[in-house]
Scaffold this active site. Structure first.
Site, PDB file in Angstrom:
ATOM      1  CE  LYS A 594      38.460  34.874  41.724  1.00  0.00           C
ATOM      2  NZ  LYS A 594      40.046  34.591  42.308  1.00  0.00           N
ATOM      3  N   GLY A 596      35.554  31.431  47.445  1.00  0.00           N
ATOM      4  CA  GLY A 596      36.277  31.067  48.485  1.00  0.00           C
ATOM      5  C   GLY A 596      36.184  29.482  48.726  1.00  0.00           C
ATOM      6  CB  THR A 598      40.826  27.515  47.104  1.00  0.00           C
ATOM      7  OG1 THR A 598      40.545  27.050  45.646  1.00  0.00           O
ATOM      8  CG2 THR A 598      42.296  26.631  47.154  1.00  0.00           C
ATOM      9  CE  LYS A 812      43.198  29.846  44.863  1.00  0.00           C
ATOM     10  NZ  LYS A 812      42.009  29.911  43.770  1.00  0.00           N
ATOM     11  NE  ARG A 814      45.971  37.782  41.628  1.00  0.00           N
ATOM     12  CZ  ARG A 814      45.398  36.833  41.024  1.00  0.00           C
ATOM     13  NH1 ARG A 814      44.007  36.911  40.882  1.00  0.00           N
ATOM     14  NH2 ARG A 814      45.809  35.581  40.984  1.00  0.00           N
ATOM     15  CE1 TYR A 816      38.378  42.856  43.814  1.00  0.00           C
ATOM     16  CE2 TYR A 816      39.656  41.059  43.595  1.00  0.00           C
ATOM     17  CZ  TYR A 816      38.526  41.386  44.041  1.00  0.00           C
ATOM     18  OH  TYR A 816      37.604  40.743  44.263  1.00  0.00           O
TER      19      TYR A 816
END
Ligand SMILES: *[C@@H]1O[C@H](CO)[C@@H](O)[C@H](O)[C@H]1NC(C)=O
Ligand SMILES: *[C@@H]1O[C@H](CO)[C@@H](O)[C@H](O)[C@H]1NC(C)=O
Ligand SMILES: *[C@@H]1O[C@H](CO)[C@@H](O)[C@H](O)[C@H]1NC(C)=O
Ligand SMILES: *[C@@H]1O[C@H](CO)[C@@H](O)[C@H](O)[C@H]1NC(C)=O
Ligand SMILES: *[C@@H]1O[C@H](CO)[C@@H](O)[C@H](O)[C@H]1NC(C)=O
Ligand SMILES: *[C@@H]1O[C@H](CO)[C@@H](O)[C@H](O)[C@H]1NC(C)=O
Ligand SMILES: *[C@@H]1O[C@H](CO)[C@@H](O)[C@H](O)[C@H]1NC(C)=O
Ligand SMILES: *[C@@H]1O[C@H](CO)[C@@H](O)[C@H](O)[C@H]1NC(C)=O
Ligand SMILES: CC(=O)N[C@H]1CO[C@H](CO)[C@@H](O)[C@@H]1O
Length: 861
Positions: A594, A596, A598, A812, A814, A816
């Site tokens: 979480k 970044g 990827t 990715k 996302r 919220y």
């Protein structure tokens, strides 16, 4: 059943094959005439004689008593099992000597230098170190008041001791203030461990070394304060008592110090240093005085005519075994045989071979290979045939076998692994233990380790200065004095002193001729008995293996190296394996999740000269290899995942949970020691919240039940606290960046670590990418802005493919709800100490400091 039949059938075929082979070989070789060689007669030798021992100083020597340790709190408590060696930059590599020595404790050793004088910036936080060694007392002496106070504070708080070596003439003043007078180049005599000192344990009390040579100058201390207790004593030329090593048990400043006046180039100082480490290390090495020794004579029949054992030599070998039993409990020589070479000498030697097998029951025997074969050149069937052949030989001559033990000629196939060897060993001989010098590498010797593969325990093996070819007294390389030095306190002595388990490899030639092997071992044992309290023992290899892995359980797991990067291992590979298509990654993005990772990988791959592995469907495309679920699949599985083209200068692997997995740094550095490590660091508060949202999205019941704020608010001991423990740990722990990064620094130099600020990367990816590209030594002329575009709808950058934006998957980036302000406050205060530690660590190692961190500390103090 079918399988059993097949195996039996294979054995039959194998045996037939082997017999044919034997026949052909015999026909061919029987015609070769033995070469006459000059023999050298057995050389009588005097045994090392120990100076008179005063038995009234006998020590209590059961297992190392807990109270022996200076600080009896267990190591695993508040401090980490790691030793800090404050080293000099220009010390003629003395720091390497110390580092190698300390490494035998089998815990990480961090070497640091203090540049300049007076200041200390060692990030002495949270008990990072359990013991501090100053290569040069001078660095310690010149610390300014504040730095010294900080150091002592740390030592008192965490019960950490300081060992230092005095080797600077200017230190006299500081020492004098502390009640020690230093004198250099004193003609020291009568060295002995102090009868009243609590430190000597391996070092034997009651025996005095009377150095009388006019050139034995040493540096010594005169103790001028009751603070100091001598550990290793001597007398000066006026018969005044002095000390080479002394202990201050903390009466003055609450910190225990051990100071050395002399370097560890003298064997007694060497023992004193080992004892000092044991004394201050809180039992980390789980030490006892029991040291296990095995002496293999690998090739009892292998040797050219004229160089082999005679009847006399066999008598001498039997007597030698008797002699060594006085020094090594239950000692047995272990003889490795290749049946093919039986009676391949001249007529006298052939008679001797008969005498040896007639006396077979006096020794233990273990199989080599029928014809000293190179295991890696054969497949399973052939290996099985060769072994069966050797087994028939053993049966014929009734050799008492250590069936569970075998050694492979020239270490071949043991490591790097040749699977057929392991299979055939299990099948034919039921082998359970072997040994090699090659794991993980021949050098450095202090790092040789063991592992278990295919239920076979592989133990480390040591050299003793006698090798395959015959050495002689009169022609020992660089003179026999060299071997004598090695025995009397040098390398051979240190090997036994520092290894609790030693398997020596020797060959028959040195038990014949002038019998240099007997000279070597008899003298070494006499020397050890004189100067140490070690209890030497022989046990069967299976027992030794059990004891070994009980002591070093973490070594059970084989750690793969890259055999192609070790010139010796390249030559030892299975015949049909080459290194030509080996392209392991040179960059690893290690996480944490979480942040970044990827996106970073995908964007980097847009560069024409960067590639990555083939995706693995069952683990989020990640390889999850080092310390992860695929590690057991081995080196070949991993290497096979990378198929870069020629232009791909950078090959990247990314697995986001490597960062906080304690097993990963060691495993990764073992295989890819040169790799650059990319760590993405996001504000841990944001990271924790993002992770929380991630698991909520995946319907984690606990995350659905409690809000982020609740998660960090429950009080320890409450039912909710217990219920959420697992989730909380997984959410918060990866954000203890300093703790994890510090572990990486145990195995990788700071120059190989690249810190990427996640939050900058999110907002200004082009800039971050340029920075990374230049750190990867790719020319930064690649213009990312032409290959990426901002996508309004997503709120972030995407790559461009065929003229259109191609964004990461739906999971990715996302969106919220924002974090509740109370949750943020709680998380801020939770992470504040961790972030402060991170700042200290990054500064100390001159790593990039993320902008968010500076801001965070500005606001949260
Ligand atoms: C042995 O040590 C004891 C105690 O230190 C001492 O009294 C005695 O004189 C020593 N004996 C010899 C022979 O040195
Ligand atoms: C021992 O220390 C005292 C005071 O600390 C000093 O006066 C004396 O000279 C010292 N003796 C030696 C031999 O250094
Ligand atoms: C240091 O040694 C002295 C004398 O042996 C002893 O009285 C004192 O308790 C020791 N102090 C510590 C901290 O162990
Ligand atoms: C120390 O070794 C003993 C056996 O030799 C073993 O039972 C024990 O678990 C070990 N302790 C540690 C902390 O490794
Ligand atoms: C290499 O040889 C081994 C047996 O020695 C065999 O199992 C394996 O399939 C061979 N590999 C290749 C690529 O030929
Ligand atoms: C190792 O031994 C265990 C139990 O003895 C057995 O279950 C396992 O299959 C063996 N593994 C191999 C690779 O032979
Ligand atoms: C990539 O590598 C090729 C071949 O070495 C080289 O010609 C090219 O300039 C490199 N491209 C970039 C963008 O660095
Ligand atoms: C929570 O766990 C601790 C330790 O595991 C236990 O002692 C305690 O009783 C538990 N509390 C509740 C309320 O379950
Ligand atoms: C096979 C063999 O010779 N074993 C011996 C190993 O050493 C012990 C102790 O000396 C002997 O009792 C064994 O017979």
């Amino acid at each position: 059943m079918l399988l059993v039949k097949r195996i039996k059938c294979c054995i039959h075929v194998g045996v037939a094959f082997g017999l044919l082979y034997l026949l052909l070989y015999f026909l061919f070789h029987a015609r070769i005439k033995p070469v006459e060689r000059q023999r050298f007669k057995a050389k009588p030798f005097a045994l090392y004689s120990c100076p008179a021992v005063n038995n009234s100083h006998a020590q209590h020597l059961n297992a190392l008593p807990q109270q022996h340790f200076a600080y009896s709190t267990p190591w695993k408590g508040e401090t980490e099992a790691r030793i800090l060696l404050v080293s000099e930059v220009d010390s003629m590599r003395y720091n390497k000597v110390l580092r190698d020595f300390i490494s035998y404790l089998h815990v990480p050793v961090r070497m640091e230098t203090i540049l300049g004088f007076g200041k200390l910036s060692l990030s002495l936080v949270r008990g990072r170190f359990s013991l501090i060694v100053f290569e040069n007392y001078h660095r310690y002496a010149l610390l300014n008041e504040d730095a010294k106070k900080e150091l002592h504070e740390y030592c008192r708080q965490h019960k950490v001791g300081i060992i230092s070596f005095v080797n600077h003439p200017e230190d006299g003043k500081t020492l004098a203030q502390n009640g020690l007078k230093m004198a250099q180049q004193v003609q020291a005599t009568d060295l002995q461990f102090d009868p009243d000192s609590v430190v000597p344990y391996v070092g034997r009390k009651g025996v005095t070394l009377p150095i009388r040579s006019p050139n034995s100058f040493m540096n010594v201390f005169y103790l001028n304060s009751t603070r100091w207790k001598p550990i290793l004593n001597c007398l000066d030329s006026n018969k005044q008592p002095a000390a080479l090593v002394a202990l201050d048990n903390g009466t003055a400043d609450g910190v225990e110090h051990i100071v050395f006046a002399h370097k560890i180039d003298h064997f007694l100082v060497k023992i004193a240093f080992w004892d000092a480490l044991l004394y201050m290390s809180r039992g980390v090495s789980n030490y006892t005085l029991d040291h296990y020794i095995e002496i293999d004579i690998d090739d009892i029949f292998v040797g050219q005519a004229g160089s082999r054992l005679l009847e006399d030599d066999i008598d001498a070998l039997i007597q030698s075994q008797e002699f060594l039993r006085d020094h090594i409990e239950n000692f047995n020589y272990t003889l490795g045989f290749s049946g093919h070479f039986f009676q391949r000498g001249d007529p006298v030697e052939n008679r001797a071979d008969e005498v040896l097998v007639a006396n077979a029951a006096k020794f233990y025997w273990f199989p080599h290979m029928w014809h000293h074969n190179h295991a890696t050149e054969y497949d399973y069937t052939m290996l099985q045939a060769l072994m069966t052949q050797n087994a028939l030989f053993a049966e014929n001559f009734n050799l008492p076998l250590l069936k569970s033990y075998a050694v492979s000629p020239q270490h071949l196939g043991v490591y790097p692994l040749h699977e057929p060897l392991y299979q055939a060993w299990s099948e034919v001989w039921n082998v359970k233990v072997t040994s090699t010098e090659e794991y993980p590498h021949l050098k450095p010797a202090w790092n040789r380790r063991g592992f278990i593969h295919h239920n076979i325990s592989v133990l480390p093996r040591q050299t003793c200065g006698l090798f395959t070819h015959t050495h002689f007294f009169h022609a020992y390389p660089d003179g026999i004095k060299n071997l004598q030095r090695s025995i009397h306190g040098g390398d051979l002595f240190s090997t036994i002193l520092l290894n609790q388990f030693t398997i020596f490899m020797t060959h028959q030639q040195n038990y014949g001729n002038d019998r240099l092997a007997l000279y070597t071992f008899h003298n070494e044992m006499a020397f050890l008995k004189c100067w140490t309290n070690l209890r030497l023992k022989w046990v069967e290899p299976t027992v030794m293996a059990d004891l070994y892995f009980e002591k070093f359980p973490s070594q059970k797991q084989l750690l793969y190296t890259n055999p192609c990067a070790d010139p010796r291992h390249r030559k030892m590979l299975t015949a049909n394996v080459t290194c030509s298509d080996n392209h392991l990654p040179n960059v690893v993005i290690v996480g944490p999740q979480k942040t970044g990772t990827t996106a970073l990988l995908e964007f980097l791959k847009i560069h024409p000269n960067i590639t990555s592995n083939e995706p693995v469907p069952d683990s989020f495309e990640e390889l999850q290899f080092f310390g992860g679920s695929h590690y057991h699949l081995g080196f070949d599985w991993y290497a096979d995942k990378f198929k870069p083209k020629r232009e791909h200068k950078v090959v990247i692997e990314k697995t986001a949970n490597y960062f906080d997995n304690p097993a990963t740094p060691l495993a990764l550095s073992t295989m890819l020691p040169e790799a650059k490590i990319i760590v993405m660091i996001d504000n841990p508060v944001e990271r924790a919240y993002s992770w929380y949202q991630h698991v909520r999205f995946h319907n984690d019941p606990v995350a659905l039940k409690y809000s982020m704020e609740e998660l960090v608010s429950f009080l320890p001991g409450s039912a909710e606290y217990n219920e959420t423990t697992r989730l909380r740990l997984r959410c918060l722990k990866p954000g203890h960046y300093a703790e994890h990064l510090d572990r990486w620094l145990d195995y990788f130099p700071p120059s190989q670590i690249i810190i990427v600020d996640s939050s900058s990367f999110k907002h200004e990816p082009l800039e971050s990418l340029d920075k990374v590209i230049s750190r990867l030594d790719l020319k930064p002329h690649f213009d990312y802005s032409r290959h990426m575009t901002y996508v309004e709808k997503k709120g972030f950058y995407c790559g461009i493919q065929n003229g259109k934006p191609k964004c990461l998957g739906a999971g990715k980036g996302r969106k919220y709800d924002d974090m509740h302000v109370y949750a943020r406050i709680r998380l801020n205060s939770y992470f504040a100490p961790h972030n402060r530690a991170l700042y200290g660590l990054l500064t100390r190692y001159k790593l990039d400091i993320p902008f968010w961190l500076t801001q965070f500390l500005h606001i949260n103090g």
